[in-house]
Enzyme design. Structure first.
Site, PDB file in Angstrom:
ATOM      1  N   ILE A   1      12.076 -14.724 -10.999  1.00 63.16           N
ATOM      2  CA  ILE A   1      11.981 -16.132 -10.608  1.00 63.16           C
ATOM      3  C   ILE A   1      12.340 -16.297  -9.133  1.00 63.16           C
ATOM      4  O   ILE A   1      11.572 -16.832  -8.338  1.00 63.16           O
ATOM      5  CB  ILE A   1      12.906 -17.016 -11.476  1.00 63.16           C
ATOM      6  CG1 ILE A   1      12.540 -16.868 -12.958  1.00 63.16           C
ATOM      7  CG2 ILE A   1      12.793 -18.482 -11.038  1.00 63.16           C
ATOM      8  CD1 ILE A   1      11.121 -17.238 -13.301  1.00 63.16           C
TER       9      ILE A   1
ATOM     10  N   LYS B   1       4.722 -19.244   3.209  1.00 63.05           N
ATOM     11  CA  LYS B   1       4.282 -20.564   3.686  1.00 63.05           C
ATOM     12  C   LYS B   1       4.687 -20.771   5.149  1.00 63.05           C
ATOM     13  O   LYS B   1       3.911 -21.316   5.942  1.00 63.05           O
ATOM     14  CB  LYS B   1       4.884 -21.667   2.821  1.00 63.05           C
ATOM     15  CG  LYS B   1       4.498 -23.066   3.291  1.00 63.05           C
ATOM     16  CD  LYS B   1       4.972 -24.157   2.344  1.00 63.05           C
ATOM     17  CE  LYS B   1       4.538 -25.529   2.848  1.00 63.05           C
ATOM     18  NZ  LYS B   1       4.877 -26.616   1.899  1.00 63.05           N
TER      19      LYS B   1
ATOM     20  N   HIS C   1     -29.974   5.598 -14.830  1.00 64.35           N
ATOM     21  CA  HIS C   1     -30.012   4.143 -14.659  1.00 64.35           C
ATOM     22  C   HIS C   1     -29.365   3.426 -15.839  1.00 64.35           C
ATOM     23  O   HIS C   1     -29.922   2.481 -16.397  1.00 64.35           O
ATOM     24  CB  HIS C   1     -31.434   3.657 -14.425  1.00 64.35           C
ATOM     25  CG  HIS C   1     -32.038   4.173 -13.148  1.00 64.35           C
ATOM     26  ND1 HIS C   1     -31.439   4.006 -11.917  1.00 64.35           N
ATOM     27  CD2 HIS C   1     -33.170   4.874 -12.922  1.00 64.35           C
ATOM     28  CE1 HIS C   1     -32.192   4.582 -10.986  1.00 64.35           C
ATOM     29  NE2 HIS C   1     -33.243   5.118 -11.564  1.00 64.35           N
TER      30      HIS C   1
ATOM     31  N   THR D   1      20.265  -3.867  -4.431  1.00 65.90           N
ATOM     32  CA  THR D   1      19.805  -3.529  -3.084  1.00 65.90           C
ATOM     33  C   THR D   1      20.989  -3.440  -2.129  1.00 65.90           C
ATOM     34  O   THR D   1      21.097  -2.503  -1.319  1.00 65.90           O
ATOM     35  CB  THR D   1      18.795  -4.575  -2.583  1.00 65.90           C
ATOM     36  OG1 THR D   1      17.736  -4.703  -3.519  1.00 65.90           O
ATOM     37  CG2 THR D   1      18.230  -4.174  -1.230  1.00 65.90           C
TER      38      THR D   1
ATOM     39  N   THR E   1      21.084  -8.584  -2.038  1.00 60.59           N
ATOM     40  CA  THR E   1      21.518  -8.954  -3.382  1.00 60.59           C
ATOM     41  C   THR E   1      21.771  -7.708  -4.213  1.00 60.59           C
ATOM     42  O   THR E   1      21.182  -6.655  -3.969  1.00 60.59           O
ATOM     43  CB  THR E   1      20.438  -9.792  -4.104  1.00 60.59           C
ATOM     44  OG1 THR E   1      19.262  -8.987  -4.265  1.00 60.59           O
ATOM     45  CG2 THR E   1      20.083 -11.040  -3.321  1.00 60.59           C
ATOM     46  N   GLY E   2      22.663  -7.839  -5.211  1.00 58.08           N
ATOM     47  CA  GLY E   2      22.876  -6.867  -6.259  1.00 58.08           C
ATOM     48  C   GLY E   2      22.678  -5.415  -5.915  1.00 58.08           C
ATOM     49  O   GLY E   2      23.352  -4.838  -5.055  1.00 58.08           O
TER      50      GLY E   2
ATOM     51  N   LYS F   1      20.707 -16.470  -8.101  1.00 62.99           N
ATOM     52  CA  LYS F   1      21.391 -15.896  -6.936  1.00 62.99           C
ATOM     53  C   LYS F   1      20.744 -16.332  -5.623  1.00 62.99           C
ATOM     54  O   LYS F   1      21.444 -16.570  -4.638  1.00 62.99           O
ATOM     55  CB  LYS F   1      21.432 -14.366  -7.027  1.00 62.99           C
ATOM     56  CG  LYS F   1      20.110 -13.681  -7.298  1.00 62.99           C
ATOM     57  CD  LYS F   1      20.338 -12.216  -7.653  1.00 62.99           C
ATOM     58  CE  LYS F   1      19.030 -11.557  -8.089  1.00 62.99           C
ATOM     59  NZ  LYS F   1      19.272 -10.190  -8.621  1.00 62.99           N
TER      60      LYS F   1
ATOM     61  N   ARG G   1     -20.181   2.668  -0.305  1.00 63.40           N
ATOM     62  CA  ARG G   1     -21.156   2.677   0.793  1.00 63.40           C
ATOM     63  C   ARG G   1     -22.023   1.432   0.769  1.00 63.40           C
ATOM     64  O   ARG G   1     -22.344   0.864   1.805  1.00 63.40           O
ATOM     65  CB  ARG G   1     -22.019   3.940   0.701  1.00 63.40           C
ATOM     66  CG  ARG G   1     -21.280   5.204   1.102  1.00 63.40           C
ATOM     67  CD  ARG G   1     -22.188   6.404   0.966  1.00 63.40           C
ATOM     68  NE  ARG G   1     -22.558   6.656  -0.430  1.00 63.40           N
ATOM     69  CZ  ARG G   1     -23.589   7.390  -0.805  1.00 63.40           C
ATOM     70  NH1 ARG G   1     -24.387   7.925   0.108  1.00 63.40           N
ATOM     71  NH2 ARG G   1     -23.838   7.596  -2.079  1.00 63.40           N
ATOM     72  N   TYR G   2     -22.425   1.003  -0.404  1.00 67.68           N
ATOM     73  CA  TYR G   2     -23.155  -0.250  -0.597  1.00 67.68           C
ATOM     74  C   TYR G   2     -23.231  -0.523  -2.089  1.00 67.68           C
ATOM     75  O   TYR G   2     -22.727   0.250  -2.912  1.00 67.68           O
ATOM     76  CB  TYR G   2     -24.558  -0.195   0.036  1.00 67.68           C
ATOM     77  CG  TYR G   2     -25.408   0.999  -0.340  1.00 67.68           C
ATOM     78  CD1 TYR G   2     -26.098   1.046  -1.556  1.00 67.68           C
ATOM     79  CD2 TYR G   2     -25.552   2.074   0.529  1.00 67.68           C
ATOM     80  CE1 TYR G   2     -26.889   2.133  -1.893  1.00 67.68           C
ATOM     81  CE2 TYR G   2     -26.340   3.174   0.194  1.00 67.68           C
ATOM     82  CZ  TYR G   2     -27.009   3.187  -1.020  1.00 67.68           C
ATOM     83  OH  TYR G   2     -27.787   4.261  -1.364  1.00 67.68           O
TER      84      TYR G   2
END
Length: 526
Positions: free
Chosen positions: A128, A139, A278, A39, A36-37, A68, A216-217
């Site tokens: 969109i 999907k 702390h 690209t 498209t366009g 489009k 690491r944790y």
């Protein structure tokens, strides 16, 4: 069939990074390129044979490119289940060809908002067709590969070399694609709710974060943890550049953030040093130089400072760096560090040095989130502040100018101390800090004990609480906490006021010769 050759690929990207190289690889392995366009233009300029989307659909791109790819020929080619006879028959009846690979990244909505564009331009950058193609392809990932991130182009090209995309890769790409559209929609919903409609708490709170490094944790070794970043970037400890030292842990990030948040209160002030342990400050001071500010902050609580986090609001210099490395320090946070300071820290390979650049704005708006069982607590940031004009003198004796300065300094620090919070301050430095106690009296006493211990360690004749100002993050419900502060030597008090026992507390302050001001603002921090 788990390996699908790519015979037709649809490419439509806003970010053109790497797209020509990928398109060449697709074409080299027999794929028809549909685009498209912009690209399509970029691919043709690179010498590639490209079929326009309008040629595929039989309809021109229209309405300034708003329409489009929203067409049955596109979405039928993406959604058709190749092993379903009815789907195959429908494709044949309507001249729909399968699309095996979709390469899409979306209009730069977040970047458009970030650059301060007007509303019309922001709306035009709501994609969109792109998200629709992404969702359709994802999907049907059993047959279609969907690529939304240029970082995945090399993996796709490697699979093309091996004959086609694998099911494992298509599943992974589909998961990433849905995360991308979810984050995109979240950014749009956030802009509409907060910026466009001015809502504070929208009916649905959109939150999208991008994963950074795994840590690491968590708080404890049996917990897992990772760092996530907000869309559109940010300015804070998460974005700091680590120049040296071990990987940061969950607790390192949490404590360094607490230090930076407090330090930001002094971003436009004199040289300031904050020491945190702390998530609570254990020493804060201002002075003419960073080195002197560090010395004053360190002397507040030398025991707690060991293994702490240090944050400064100026470029680190050699003198300050040399003072800091005299004891073990976990993390140092600074806007920058000069070459001499960096050389000093380089000799301490485990010390983490974080460079933040400009400090965050302490008055910035925003929301804070805290998970609870079954839900989430959301509130606006505590960006409240007070000045001299906000103070109300409630005692017979008004504070002196120096006491007022110390009151405001102590109040600023107390805002960042876990409740119940008591902070003694004198001459631009904390003298004693009591944090996180179940009653305010004990916080007063603990702060006084620490001040006494600091004086003994420094060889002073008396604690710095003598002649200090004391701040309480919330009101004194009874005179006992205030009297404990008076016993420690405080001569001025700053507190929110608003207790039903205010009259008794004021009377106790008058009897003790204290000056006391009310702020009308509370700073609980849990």
């Amino acid at each position: 069939m788990s390996i699908i050759p790519v015979r037709r690929a649809l490419l439509s990207v806003s970010d053109k990074t790497g797209i020509v190289e990928l398109a060449r690889a697709l074409a080299a392995h027999g794929a028809e390129l549909v685009s498209t366009g912009g690209t399509a233009k970029a691919l043709r300029e690179a010498g590639l044979d490209v079929r326009d989307i309008s040629d595929l659909t039989g309809f021109p791109e229209m309405m300034d490119g708003r329409v489009k790819t929203l067409h049955p020929v596109v979405h039928g080619g993406l959604l058709a289940v190749r092993t379903n006879a009815e789907h195959v028959a429908a494709m044949q009846a309507h001249g729909i060809g399968p699309i095996d690979c979709v390469v899409v990244n979306l209009y730069p909505f977040v970047q458009t908002v970030a650059k301060g564009a007007d509303r019309d331009e922001i709306i035009e950058n709501i994609d969109i067709g792109g998200p629709s193609m992404v969702r359709s392809a994802a999907k049907n990932h059993e047959s279609v590969a969907i690529v939304t991130d240029p970082a995945d182009y090399p993996a796709l090209m490697a699979e093309l070399e091996a004959g086609g995309t694998t099911l494992a890769t298509r599943r992974k790409l589909a998961a990433k694609a849905y995360a991308a559209t979810a984050a995109y929609d979240s950014a749009i919903a956030s802009w509409f709710a907060f910026a466009d409609q001015g809502e504070t708490f929208p009916a649905t709170l959109p939150v999208a974060l991008s994963k950074g490094p795994e840590l690491r944790y968590g708080e404890n070794p049996h917990q897992q943890a990772a760092l996530y970043f907000p869309q559109g970037g940010g300015r804070g400890i998460a974005q700091a550049e680590q120049l040296q030292g071990k990987e940061l842990s969950y607790n390192n990030y949490n404590d360094a953030d607490a230090a930076l948040e407090l330090l930001s209160e002094f971003k436009d002030g004199p040289p300031t040093v904050v020491i945190v342990k702390h998530a609570n400050p254990c020493g804060v001071a201002t002075a003419d130089t960073l080195a002197e500010a560090y010395r004053k902050a360190f002397l507040c609580d030398q025991v707690s400072a060991f293994g702490g986090i240090i944050a400064v609001n100026r470029t680190l210099d050699r003198a300050t760096a040399e003072a800091i490395v005299e004891i073990f320090t976990e993390v140092v946070v600074a806007p920058d560090a000069d070459a001499d300071a960096r050389a000093v820290f380089a000799a301490k390979k485990n010390l983490r040095l974080l460079i933040t650049g400009a400090l965050p704005d302490p008055k910035r708006p925003g929301l804070t989130l805290k998970s609870i069982a079954g839900g989430m607590l959301v509130q606006s940031r505590d960006n409240g502040s007070i000045g001299l004009g906000d103070l109300k003198v409630v005692t017979k004796r008004a504070p002196t100018d120096q006491e007022l300065k110390d009151c405001l300094f102590a109040w600023t620090v107390a805002k960042h101390v876990k409740s119940n919070a008591i902070v003694y301050a004198k001459d631009g430095a904390t003298a004693g800090i009591g944090a996180g106690q179940m009653n305010r009296r004990d916080s007063s006493r603990i702060a006084a004990v620490r001040a006494k211990e600091a004086a003994e360690a420094a060889g002073w004749p008396q604690p710095l609480t003598m002649g200090s100002a004391v701040a309480s993050d919330a009101f004194f419900p009874f005179p006992d906490g205030l009297l404990a502060a008076a016993e420690a030597g405080a001569t001025a008090v700053i507190q929110p006021g608003g207790s039903i026992g205010d009259d008794k507390v004021i009377a106790a302050a008058d009897a003790a010769g204290l000056a006391m001001v009310f702020t009308g603002m509370r700073h609980f921090r849990h």
